[in-house]
Design a protein around this motif. Structure first.
Motif, PDB file in Angstrom:
ATOM      1  N   ASP A  19      22.154  22.471  86.155  1.00 45.52           N
ATOM      2  CA  ASP A  19      22.869  23.661  85.695  1.00 45.52           C
ATOM      3  C   ASP A  19      22.925  24.723  86.793  1.00 45.52           C
ATOM      4  O   ASP A  19      23.945  25.401  86.972  1.00 45.52           O
ATOM      5  N   PHE A  23      26.394  26.073  88.523  1.00 44.00           N
ATOM      6  CA  PHE A  23      26.749  27.487  88.383  1.00 44.00           C
ATOM      7  C   PHE A  23      26.968  28.143  89.742  1.00 44.00           C
ATOM      8  O   PHE A  23      27.976  28.811  89.966  1.00 44.00           O
ATOM      9  N   ILE A 102      32.246  31.947  80.732  1.00 42.07           N
ATOM     10  CA  ILE A 102      31.037  32.698  81.063  1.00 42.07           C
ATOM     11  C   ILE A 102      31.176  34.101  80.475  1.00 42.07           C
ATOM     12  O   ILE A 102      32.139  34.805  80.767  1.00 42.07           O
ATOM     13  N   ASP A 117      23.128  34.318  84.685  1.00 43.11           N
ATOM     14  CA  ASP A 117      23.235  32.903  85.056  1.00 43.11           C
ATOM     15  C   ASP A 117      22.667  32.045  83.928  1.00 43.11           C
ATOM     16  O   ASP A 117      22.216  32.575  82.894  1.00 43.11           O
ATOM     17  N   PRO A 118      22.695  30.716  84.035  1.00 43.39           N
ATOM     18  CA  PRO A 118      22.249  29.854  82.923  1.00 43.39           C
ATOM     19  C   PRO A 118      20.802  30.078  82.495  1.00 43.39           C
ATOM     20  O   PRO A 118      20.429  29.726  81.369  1.00 43.39           O
ATOM     21  N   ASP A 119      19.973  30.672  83.358  1.00 45.56           N
ATOM     22  CA  ASP A 119      18.572  30.920  83.013  1.00 45.56           C
ATOM     23  C   ASP A 119      18.325  32.340  82.524  1.00 45.56           C
ATOM     24  O   ASP A 119      17.195  32.686  82.167  1.00 45.56           O
TER      25      ASP A 119
END
Length: 283
Positions: A19, A23, A102, A117-119
């Motif tokens: 991921d 990204f 997003i 971001d994804p985290d």
């Protein structure tokens, strides 16, 4: 007196290598300039993204911990990272983020876009006041040079002891009251007061440390002596292969690194091949 030249890199934690890679390379358009490992935990992958050359000041790095837990951002913590985009490219980036579904918020007054971001790491894309392009534009990217990310321009620090943190930056690094690192490129540390007794906990999307650029190893020695003079906690002075680093803890307990500009990422891979193979280190 040696000077801090600007940001060098930001190092954070990610839960998913896949991921994270997708990204930052596919959506954000950065180049993967190095696949290596945490030099104190060789089982942990360490990814570096940046412009074409991996220029200090463009670098976002991530330690990969598949089992990492949730972060708690209370007091203290490194907050949002602001990345400069070229003047006039806000519309492009809004359309791009919409295309990839997003979520983001727009601040028209500040000419900026806020996203995570994804985290869960907070990012802000902010238009530059001029039309400077990236230090080394990424050719072959689907993102045109006139829209590519330029550099790190600001990092937020949240702390309940803002005054002590300000004094630390002034004493140790001789920064001005505005905490600008490099006036010619808009780079700045932004201190924000936190109002909680709850402690932060590192987890996915947390920033482990921020690194600032100095020119030489001799500069690091100067700042080490300066930190000792003011009684600040020095963690280590160490050769990181791609740069030499000095780690110092701020009064809040946040880790600030100073890193040299050289030798850089081409020490073990040619420029055209940066990031293509995993670099490991021996015990």
């Amino acid at each position: 007196m040696p000077e801090v030249k600007g940001f060098h890199h930001i190092s954070a934690f990610t839960k998913s290598m896949e991921d994270n890679l997708y990204f930052y390379t596919h959506i954000m358009g950065l180049r993967l300039v190095k696949q290596t490992v945490h030099q104190e935990n060789f089982q942990t992958p360490h990814l570096f993204y940046g412009d074409y050359r991996g220029t200090p000041g463009t670098l976002l790095t991530f330690f990969v911990y598949p089992n990492i837990g949730q972060s708690y951002k209370n007091d203290p913590y490194f907050g949002t990272v602001t990345l400069t985009i070229p003047k006039g490219s806000m519309k492009y980036w809004k359309n791009r983020l919409k295309h990839y579904t997003i979520k983001f918020e727009t601040d028209i007054e500040q000419s900026s876009i806020n996203l995570v971001d994804p985290d869960g790491l907070g990012l802000r894309l902010q238009e530059s006041i001029d039309r400077n392009l990236s230090t080394a534009p990424i050719s072959g990217s689907e993102i045109n040079e006139k829209h590519q990310l330029i550099q790190i321009s600001k990092v937020d620090i949240h702390t309940s002891i803002v005054d002590k943190e300000k004094q630390f930056l002034k004493n140790w690094l001789a920064l001005s009251d505005s905490f600008v690192l490099n006036p010619t490129s808009e780079e700045q540390i932004n201190l924000i007061e936190s109002h909680t007794d709850d402690r932060s906990r590192l987890g996915k999307g947390s920033i482990d440390h921020i690194a600032l650029t100095v020119e030489t190893a001799e500069d690091l020695k100067y700042f080490k002596v300066r930190a000792e003079k003011y009684g600040y906690e020095i963690e280590k002075l160490i050769d990181r292969h791609y740069f030499i680093s000095l780690y110092v803890k701020s009064p809040s307990g946040l880790r600030i690194e100073l890193a040299t500009e050289r030798p850089g990422f081409t020490i073990d891979e040619p420029l055209k091949q940066l990031g293509n193979r995993k670099i490991t280190f021996n015990h």
